[in-house]
Design a protein around this motif. Structure first.
Motif, mmCIF file in Angstrom:
data_model
loop_
_atom_site.group_PDB
_atom_site.id
_atom_site.type_symbol
_atom_site.label_atom_id
_atom_site.label_comp_id
_atom_site.label_asym_id
_atom_site.label_seq_id
_atom_site.Cartn_x
_atom_site.Cartn_y
_atom_site.Cartn_z
ATOM 1 N N TYR A 106 0.837 -1.204 0.000
ATOM 2 C CA TYR A 106 0.000 0.000 0.000
ATOM 3 C C TYR A 106 0.875 1.260 0.000
ATOM 4 N N LYS A 107 1.935 1.273 0.804
ATOM 5 C CA LYS A 107 2.821 2.434 0.883
ATOM 6 C C LYS A 107 3.536 2.679 -0.439
ATOM 7 N N ILE A 108 4.044 1.601 -1.063
ATOM 8 C CA ILE A 108 4.776 1.747 -2.328
ATOM 9 C C ILE A 108 3.850 2.246 -3.425
ATOM 10 N N ILE A 109 2.668 1.681 -3.501
ATOM 11 C CA ILE A 109 1.708 2.123 -4.524
ATOM 12 C C ILE A 109 1.321 3.586 -4.289
ATOM 13 N N SER A 110 1.137 4.000 -3.034
ATOM 14 C CA SER A 110 0.791 5.393 -2.722
ATOM 15 C C SER A 110 1.918 6.331 -3.122
ATOM 16 N N ASP A 111 3.177 5.906 -2.872
ATOM 17 C CA ASP A 111 4.311 6.744 -3.256
ATOM 18 C C ASP A 111 4.423 6.898 -4.763
ATOM 19 N N HIS A 112 3.811 5.981 -5.509
ATOM 20 C CA HIS A 112 3.777 6.102 -6.976
ATOM 21 C C HIS A 112 2.543 6.866 -7.450
ATOM 22 N N ASN A 113 1.842 7.516 -6.505
ATOM 23 C CA ASN A 113 0.587 8.217 -6.836
ATOM 24 C C ASN A 113 -0.453 7.259 -7.410
ATOM 25 N N GLY A 114 -0.433 6.042 -6.912
ATOM 26 C CA GLY A 114 -1.402 5.057 -7.373
ATOM 27 C C GLY A 114 -2.362 4.671 -6.278
#
Length: 987
Positions: free
Chosen positions: A947-955
């Motif tokens: 979830y954190k990685i996807i959020s950091d990709h603006n996803g």
């Protein structure tokens, strides 16, 4: 019983030497500091008010005027009862602006050298009769005790002795503005000696002459006129006039002003003095009636002024008359010493320095010290000349009251100085000259006429008879009335100068107006160079260093606001050295101001807060409540865990809280008042750029500080103002408030969690790795053994090719694991890559696990579909999702990945046929350390990190699951590079 003249003179000299030793012990640190600064010591030092008049003359005054003698002390009590509205405001001005005398105070308020000169001259003229009174009291007491005429040379010798000790007491320091704490202690000791002597003589009168209170009461009953003579003048005499004169003298006499204000060591001590000093005067006056009645009972043939001595001559002892004499010498010498020290400062600052200012090549401090010593001697000798000119039939009280009426002429000016902003120099000078003219005609001229010094044709007695007023009422009423009339009229009919308006604001109110303007000098070195042209290099350097030390500034200071404050401090220090008007002229000429320059909000707020801090003890009621509220709100800002930086319109720092200090390693004292672009790197560029940018929020900003990366969220708010641009409130409202949220610890923690999850995944893959690598290794070993016996080239080449394929297989597995286990920060490896390739890589890793080998994983991503992002991080997300799907499935199930484009976004779906997740658990599925697996089989970090990685990709990542049916995970990511906010971390 008579005493030898030489013995008496020696006793007086030894006593003065004792006083000096007490002063020296205090100055040299032999007396504890806490004792020197004790409020009661300060209160006792004010006992210099009680001179020969109080010691000797009060008895004669009581004989002629009855209980009116108490008015001289009741008036003082009234003045000290008004300490909060009268004495404390004057003390504030004298301490804040380094004003050492009454002439300094008036010259500062009215910005007039003439005002200082007139006050000095009139104070000299008005005080000379009082100094003559002290000389006469001492010489007369010698005559009484020796029963022989006191030669004039002895009086002259007494004056020379006073000159010596006055110089030792008041002119020992190089700078006249320095406090003479030894003088304060010595005068306090002298006050105790006077009190002890009078109380002892009073007890002797009560028990030695009357044999106790009983006999005294019998004598008073037999002589009712003794009591009636005390009450009758109270009903008929000038009660109010004497109260008024004593009220004014309580703080306007040179010696009182000097001890009250110039020598004040602690402003809080004046509150103790407001009750302790009147109590001291009350104790002194307890002995007066018994001494008066004892002198009458004993039939002392002396003038009542000297009953204090007369009644002791028949005591049969030599120590009691000597004690009485020492008390008189103490009272007289203390008055002369303190008065001449005070007057010498006035004469030096307002007459001598403007007339003969030394060349810059001359050492200013030594010149001032030498001049002051000469002035002290000249004043005492002038008092001696006045004593010689006067007739011997003038009573001590009359000489004292003449001086009281003279100093009362300054009372209208003092009231106007404190409470009337409209008052100006023209009105003050006119009023003072008019009042002193009437005083001279009604009191001084008759005194000189009676002494035979001049012949006057003015019949003052007839005028007094016509008005029905006594001499003191007549002179006081008409002099003060004319003074007040001219003061008010002159102030109303003429206009103030700009300097007077500024000074009026400082005097009439505790003004919080900040300093304005910019100093022409741009460094402290330039300050010294400019001032050296007038003060000389040594004095200029010392004054600049002293001011820097007072303010706690660095010698390398260059900030305009601090230099403006330094200029003000130097002027105040010079005011105590050479007088306020001369200091003002020098500073204005050598350190000129650009008055059109605006004052920064940071400097205004800092100035106001400093003044509020100084005034806190004096705030009451609503103002105190508002100040407490201000302190509470400011403390919230200062202690807020977020960094708070507020700036004004010019981007000068106004508030720099503790969190900002910790984040930036920059103390608030070095940041407040500095424009943002002048802050040290990297904070200057970061904050000035953010302040000028249109964005109100910047997330995940990376900043290099001391060779390390740090991450921040930046927020700001700007509040426009509807009021005019030159309004001070507008400056506050158009300031910006910037908040810095330090994400470094969170970023580090998340990186560590991500790496921990990656290592956990590697642990789960370990068995599969061993199996996957073991098979090709076994094959390589078998092929290598066969090669020993092969002789056909074709079979040998085929075996070598197979060995190389198996070796490449091992290398691919190892490289994939190494790439997966790296912990590089997100955003360092953003680039374009095919979706299908990273999915294949994730599937290969998952197949290394036992569950991964039992479930069929399908990659249905189109071959041409690409993403822009961190390949390694997204690979970790896919590995976690495929691993979870395989763990939820049974052998033979299928896990499928689908991918498609949707405008500028890429949609990835991972579908499994597993057990699914119930609805209640789905609400917590992305929280750290939450897992649906049995204990020991899951860390609970996989989906949280995904979830954190996807959020950091603006996803975005969502989950759709039904128990018993399966789970679908939907990932939406931006396709283009400019859409990735994480790419902006290079700011």
């Amino acid at each position: 019983m008579t005493h030898e003249l030489g013995i008496l003179f020696g006793a007086g000299f030894i006593y003065l030497l004792l006083l000096f030793l007490v002063a020296y012990a205090a100055d040299s640190g032999r007396i504890p500091e806490r004792l020197i600064r004790h409020p009661l010591v300060y209160a006792l030092s004010l006992g210099v008010y009680a001179t020969s008049w109080s010691y000797y003359g009060s008895v004669g005054f009581a004989q002629s005027e009855g209980y009116l003698f108490l008015t001289i002390y009741i008036g003082v009590t009234l003045a000290f009862a008004l300490t909060p509205v009268l004495l404390q405001p004057i003390l504030r001005l004298t301490r804040e602006y380094q004003l050492t005398s009454l002439a300094d105070l008036f010259a500062f308020r009215f910005r007039s050298q003439l005002a200082g000169v007139l006050v000095t001259l009139f104070m000299l003229i008005g005080t000379l009769p009082y100094i003559a009174l002290q000389i006469r009291a001492v010489t007369e007491s010698m005559r009484i005790l020796t029963q022989e005429a006191t030669p004039q040379v002895l009086a002259f010798g007494f004056c020379l002795t006073l000159i010596l000790f006055a110089i030792l007491f008041g002119a020992r320091h190089v700078s006249p503005r320095e406090k003479h704490q030894g003088l304060v202690v010595a005068i306090a000791f002298e006050s105790l000696v006077k009190l002890l002597a009078l109380i002892t003589i009073g007890l002797f009168a009560l028990f030695g002459i009357f044999s106790g209170p009983g006999e005294l009461n019998q004598w008073l009953a037999a002589n009712p006129q003794a009591v009636d003579s005390l009450y009758r003048p109270v009903r008929e005499g000038p009660w109010l006039t004497l109260l008024f004169l004593a009220f004014a003298a309580a703080f306007l006499l040179p010696r009182q002003f000097h001890m009250l204000f110039a020598e004040n060591l602690d402003p809080r001590a004046i509150r103790t003095a407001s009750w302790a000093f009147p109590l001291y005067l009350f104790l002194i006056n307890l002995a007066i009636p018994p001494i008066l009645w004892a002198g009458s009972r004993a039939g002392v043939s002396l003038d009542a002024d000297y009953f204090v001595l007369g009644i002791t001559l028949d005591s049969g002892t030599s120590w009691l008359p000597t004690l009485a004499f020492i008390g008189g010498v103490s009272a007289a010498s203390a008055m002369v010493i303190v008065t001449t020290v005070a007057l010498s400062s006035m004469v030096l600052n307002h007459i001598l320095l403007p007339w003969v200012y030394p060349y810059p090549q001359v050492n200013l401090y030594r010149w001032l010290q030498s001049s002051r010593r000469v002035i002290i001697g000249a004043i005492i000798l002038a008092g001696y000349a006045f004593y010689v000119l006067l007739q011997q039939n003038q009573r001590l009280v009359e000489l004292g009251l003449i001086s009281f009426v003279a100093v009362a002429q300054f009372l209208p000016g003092i009231i106007g100085l404190l409470y009337w902003k409209r008052a100006n120099r023209n009105g003050f000078i006119a009023g003072l000259m008019g009042g002193m003219l009437v005083w001279g005609i009604t009191l001084l001229v008759p005194l000189l006429d009676a002494s035979g010094f001049i012949r006057s044709e003015i019949d003052i007695t007839t005028m007094q008879t016509i008005t029905g007023l006594s001499k003191w009422e007549f002179s006081s009423f008409f002099s003060i009335s004319l003074n007040l009339l001219l003061f008010v009229t002159g102030s109303l009919l003429t206009r103030q100068s700009r300097g007077e308006r500024d000074a009026a604001g400082a005097c009439c109110t505790e003004s919080f107006t900040p300093l304005s303007g910019v100093v022409s000098a741009s460094s402290t070195e330039q300050f010294t160079q400019e001032l050296s042209l007038v003060l000389g290099w040594e004095a200029a350097e010392k004054e600049v260093q002293q001011a820097l030390s007072d303010l706690g500034m660095s010698p390398t200071e260059t900030r305009p606001a601090e230099l403006r404050q330094l200029r003000e401090r130097i002027e105040r220090n010079l005011s105590g050295l050479i007088g306020p008007q001369l200091a003002h002229i020098i500073i204005n000429r050598r350190l000129s101001l650009d008055t059109h320059a605006k004052t920064a909000l940071a400097d205004s707020m800092r100035y106001v807060e400093e003044r509020l801090e100084e005034s806190r003890s004096r705030l009451q009621g609503m103002t105190a409540d508002l100040d407490n509220l201000r302190r509470y709100q400011r403390q919230i800002l200062l202690d807020l865990p977020l960094g708070v930086c507020t700036v004004d319109r010019e981007h000068s720092v106004v508030i720099w809280n503790l969190a900002m200090e910790v984040m930036t390693d920059l103390p608030a004292k070095d940041a407040v008042g500095v424009t943002l672009h002048r802050l040290p790197a990297p904070w200057g560029n970061l904050l000035s750029g953010f302040a000028s940018a249109q964005d109100l929020h910047i997330h995940h900003m990376e900043v290099k500080h001391q060779g390390k990366s740090r991450w921040f969220n930046l927020h700001k708010a700007t509040i426009p103002s509807p009021v005019p641009a030159d309004h001070p409130v507008e400056q506050a409202r158009t300031s910006q408030v910037m908040l810095l949220e330090d994400l470094t610890n969170l970023e580090t923690l998340e990186a560590e969690l991500e790496h921990s999850d990656r290592l956990a995944s590697i642990g789960r893959l370990a068995a599969g790795v061993a199996h996957e690598i073991g098979n090709p290794v076994t094959g390589i070993a078998s092929l290598a053994q066969n090669l020993r016996h092969e002789r056909e080239p074709e079979l040998i080449d085929e075996s070598i090719e197979e060995i190389l394929r198996q070796t490449q297989r091992i290398s691919t597995i190892i490289q994939t694991l190494m790439n997966f286990s790296r912990s590089d920060p997100l955003g360092k490896n953003f680039h374009q890559f095919p979706v299908r390739e990273v999915v294949d890589e994730a599937i290969r890793l998952v197949r290394l696990t036992r569950n991964g080998r039992q479930v069929e994983c399908l990659n249905a991503a189109p071959a041409g579909l690409a993403l822009f992002g961190d390949r390694q991080s997204l690979s970790q997300v896919l590995v976690n999702l495929f691993s979870n799907a395989c763990d939820a499935s049974v052998p033979g199930d299928r896990v499928e990945l689908l991918a498609r484009e949707n405008g500028k976004r890429v949609i990835i779906e991972i579908l499994d046929q597993g057990c699914g997740i119930d609805e209640q658990q789905q609400a917590f599925i992305f929280e750290p350390f939450f897992t649906t697996k049995p204990v020991g089989e899951g860390t609970g970090l996989g989906l949280a990190m995904a979830y954190k990685i996807i959020s950091d990709h603006n996803g975005s990542i969502e989950l759709d699951s039904q128990p018993g049916v399966g789970t679908r995970v939907i990932i939406e990511l931006p396709k283009q590079a400019e859409s990735i906010h994480a790419a902006d971390t290079d700011h």
